[in-house]
Design a protein around this motif. Structure first.
Motif, short mmCIF file in Angstrom:
data_model
loop_
_atom_site.label_atom_id
_atom_site.label_comp_id
_atom_site.label_asym_id
_atom_site.label_seq_id
_atom_site.Cartn_x
_atom_site.Cartn_y
_atom_site.Cartn_z
N THR A 109 -1.65 -1.88 9.83
CA THR A 109 -2.70 -1.60 8.79
C THR A 109 -1.86 -2.09 7.35
OG1 THR A 109 -3.24 0.48 9.78
CG2 THR A 109 -3.53 0.39 7.25
N ARG A 110 -0.56 -1.90 7.27
CA ARG A 110 0.24 -2.20 6.15
C ARG A 110 0.11 -3.89 6.22
NH1 ARG A 110 3.54 -0.12 2.67
NH2 ARG A 110 3.54 1.99 3.65
N THR A 125 -1.90 3.51 3.82
CA THR A 125 -1.54 3.17 5.15
C THR A 125 -2.25 4.20 6.28
OG1 THR A 125 0.41 1.93 4.50
CG2 THR A 125 0.01 2.42 6.69
N GLY A 131 -5.96 3.82 6.50
CA GLY A 131 -6.45 2.69 7.28
C GLY A 131 -6.43 3.02 8.57
N TRP A 144 -3.25 -5.31 5.02
CA TRP A 144 -3.31 -4.94 3.61
C TRP A 144 -2.76 -6.03 2.73
CZ3 TRP A 144 -6.59 -2.51 0.21
CH2 TRP A 144 -5.88 -2.14 -1.10
N PRO A 204 0.60 -1.15 0.17
CA PRO A 204 0.13 -0.12 0.13
C PRO A 204 0.90 1.36 -0.04
CG PRO A 204 0.21 -0.85 2.16
CD PRO A 204 0.87 -1.94 1.35
#
Length: 79
Positions: free
Chosen positions: A63-64, A49, A52, A67, A44
């Motif tokens: 978050t990363r 990021t 999110g 994803w 992402p």
């Protein structure tokens, strides 16, 4: 169930409604293109990021990872 790869491949067609009647060779070419697109999306952007994280759905560091795990799952689906 339709895989994410097939969903993206169908979207790449000029006429997605023609997917069911398309030759398997054409579908496989589109699936390869879809797989490449998903792989490119695997990492992402910083903006993604941060978004999110800002909506409260994930901790800053996860978050990363979330994803990436989701895209990895899509890439591993059986066609």
């Amino acid at each position: 169930m339709t895989t994410m790869i097939d969903r993206v491949a169908r979207a790449l067609m000029q006429n997605p409604e023609a997917w069911d009647g398309a030759p398997e060779q054409a579908k496989n070419i589109l699936r390869g293109m879809a797989r490449s697109a998903l792989y490119t999306m695997r990492e992402p952007t910083e903006a993604m990021t941060l978004e999110g994280y800002s909506d409260g759905a994930c901790e800053r560091g996860s978050t990363r990872a979330t994803w990436t795990a989701m895209i990895d799952a899509a890439l591993q689906e059986k066609i």
